[in-house]
Design an enzyme around this catalytic site. Structure first.
Site, PDB file in Angstrom:
ATOM      1  N   GLY A  46       0.840  -1.187   0.000  1.00  0.00           N
ATOM      2  CA  GLY A  46       0.000   0.000   0.000  1.00  0.00           C
ATOM      3  C   GLY A  46       0.878   1.241   0.000  1.00  0.00           C
ATOM      4  O   GLY A  46       2.020   1.201   0.476  1.00  0.00           O
ATOM      5  N   GLN A  51       2.858  10.068   1.317  1.00  0.00           N
ATOM      6  CA  GLN A  51       4.173   9.409   1.343  1.00  0.00           C
ATOM      7  C   GLN A  51       5.026   9.750   0.124  1.00  0.00           C
ATOM      8  O   GLN A  51       6.216   9.432   0.102  1.00  0.00           O
ATOM      9  CB  GLN A  51       4.006   7.883   1.423  1.00  0.00           C
ATOM     10  CG  GLN A  51       3.414   7.418   2.730  1.00  0.00           C
ATOM     11  CD  GLN A  51       3.313   5.907   2.767  1.00  0.00           C
ATOM     12  OE1 GLN A  51       2.368   5.338   2.253  1.00  0.00           O
ATOM     13  NE2 GLN A  51       4.311   5.244   3.346  1.00  0.00           N
ATOM     14  N   CYS A  99       5.969   0.079   7.474  1.00  0.00           N
ATOM     15  CA  CYS A  99       5.553   1.219   6.658  1.00  0.00           C
ATOM     16  C   CYS A  99       6.735   1.640   5.795  1.00  0.00           C
ATOM     17  O   CYS A  99       7.856   1.722   6.295  1.00  0.00           O
ATOM     18  CB  CYS A  99       5.121   2.369   7.570  1.00  0.00           C
ATOM     19  SG  CYS A  99       4.617   3.843   6.670  1.00  0.00           S
ATOM     20  N   LEU A 100       6.484   1.915   4.522  1.00  0.00           N
ATOM     21  CA  LEU A 100       7.587   2.297   3.618  1.00  0.00           C
ATOM     22  C   LEU A 100       8.254   3.603   4.052  1.00  0.00           C
ATOM     23  O   LEU A 100       9.408   3.836   3.722  1.00  0.00           O
ATOM     24  CB  LEU A 100       7.085   2.414   2.176  1.00  0.00           C
ATOM     25  CG  LEU A 100       6.586   1.111   1.535  1.00  0.00           C
ATOM     26  CD1 LEU A 100       6.064   1.372   0.124  1.00  0.00           C
ATOM     27  CD2 LEU A 100       7.676   0.051   1.520  1.00  0.00           C
ATOM     28  N   HIS A 141      -4.387   1.074   7.582  1.00  0.00           N
ATOM     29  CA  HIS A 141      -3.036   1.650   7.648  1.00  0.00           C
ATOM     30  C   HIS A 141      -2.909   2.821   6.654  1.00  0.00           C
ATOM     31  O   HIS A 141      -2.428   3.898   7.020  1.00  0.00           O
ATOM     32  CB  HIS A 141      -1.986   0.566   7.357  1.00  0.00           C
ATOM     33  CG  HIS A 141      -0.580   1.073   7.341  1.00  0.00           C
ATOM     34  ND1 HIS A 141       0.342   0.745   8.316  1.00  0.00           N
ATOM     35  CD2 HIS A 141       0.071   1.898   6.480  1.00  0.00           C
ATOM     36  CE1 HIS A 141       1.487   1.353   8.051  1.00  0.00           C
ATOM     37  NE2 HIS A 141       1.359   2.052   6.932  1.00  0.00           N
ATOM     38  N   GLU A 142      -3.366   2.609   5.411  1.00  0.00           N
ATOM     39  CA  GLU A 142      -3.254   3.666   4.404  1.00  0.00           C
ATOM     40  C   GLU A 142      -4.199   4.824   4.720  1.00  0.00           C
ATOM     41  O   GLU A 142      -3.861   5.993   4.512  1.00  0.00           O
ATOM     42  CB  GLU A 142      -3.540   3.119   3.000  1.00  0.00           C
ATOM     43  CG  GLU A 142      -2.591   2.013   2.545  1.00  0.00           C
ATOM     44  CD  GLU A 142      -1.124   2.348   2.748  1.00  0.00           C
ATOM     45  OE1 GLU A 142      -0.745   3.523   2.567  1.00  0.00           O
ATOM     46  OE2 GLU A 142      -0.341   1.449   3.100  1.00  0.00           O
ATOM     47  N   HIS A 145      -2.742   7.246   6.947  1.00  0.00           N
ATOM     48  CA  HIS A 145      -1.820   8.184   6.280  1.00  0.00           C
ATOM     49  C   HIS A 145      -2.548   9.434   5.786  1.00  0.00           C
ATOM     50  O   HIS A 145      -2.030  10.550   5.940  1.00  0.00           O
ATOM     51  CB  HIS A 145      -1.130   7.514   5.080  1.00  0.00           C
ATOM     52  CG  HIS A 145       0.091   6.713   5.441  1.00  0.00           C
ATOM     53  ND1 HIS A 145       1.211   7.267   6.024  1.00  0.00           N
ATOM     54  CD2 HIS A 145       0.371   5.401   5.271  1.00  0.00           C
ATOM     55  CE1 HIS A 145       2.118   6.313   6.204  1.00  0.00           C
ATOM     56  NE2 HIS A 145       1.640   5.174   5.773  1.00  0.00           N
TER      57      HIS A 145
HETATM   58 NI    NI Z   1       2.586   3.311   5.805  1.00  0.00          NI
END
Ligand code: NI
Length: 190
Positions: A46, A51, A99-100, A141-142, A145
């Site tokens: 995701g 991000q 998380c990226l 999670h997304e 963000h």
């Molecule tokens: Ni994340």
């Protein structure tokens, strides 16, 4: 085009993202394509617009590689525009999330197992859908963000304190990562 992923510590990750209108973003298809390419390049499931530095209510998911183990992830490649969570139900369960934007850190996060969500897809068609299990987890999670929240905000004060130094290092670029990132506190010349 792959975009650099914004690292922990950048204010854009803390900001509630704004809803978008089709007329404002005729090039939304290109942004979405770039986000998928960036996500695949970093082996994520995701990625949310903040991000990549865009404070808009947009995120993409693709967890189809995991659909052998998780039937609810079949065909789970989707684009969510202007998403609004309508309801979260069930007893919270823990899952070890990453998380990226926060490479090299994974922590157990508690979330509800079922969500109902309203959103527009990449063709601006409206949907109201229920997701469960891992699919719900990835969306939550997304969705966090675009609300300006990170999974680290959901940890206990103790857990957060234990990873504080690592988080600071990430914001300075002191982390091993094999995809392109932008670090908010990186000194020039590093
Ligand atoms: Ni994340």
């Amino acid at each position: 085009m792959k975009l650099p992923i914004i690292a922990y510590g950048d204010p854009v990750l803390k900001k509630k993202a704004t809803a978008i209108e089709p007329a404002e973003y005729p090039q939304i298809g290109q942004i979405i394509a770039d986000m998928f390419e960036t996500m695949y390049g970093a082996r994520g499931v995701g990625l949310a617009a903040p991000q990549v530095g865009l404070s808009m209510r947009l995120f993409v998911v693709d967890a189809t590689p995991f659909d052998d183990d998780e039937p609810e992830l079949k065909d789970f490649k989707k684009v969510f525009i202007n998403a609004q969570v309508l309801e979260e139900t069930g007893e919270e369960w823990a899952f070890n999330e990453g998380c990226l934007s926060i490479p090299d850190i994974r922590e157990d996060v508690f979330r509800c197992p079922v969500i109902r969500i309203s959103y527009y897809d990449e063709n601006w068609h409206h949907h109201e859908e229920t997701f469960k299990g891992m699919a719900a987890r990835i969306i939550q999670h997304e969705y966090d963000h675009i609300e300006g929240k990170l999974f680290t905000d959901r940890l206990s004060p103790l857990r957060k304190r234990l990873i504080e130094k690592k988080l600071n290092d990430i914001s300075k670029g002191i982390v091993d990562v094999d995809y392109k990132m932008k670090f908010p506190a990186q000194k020039k010349g590093r």
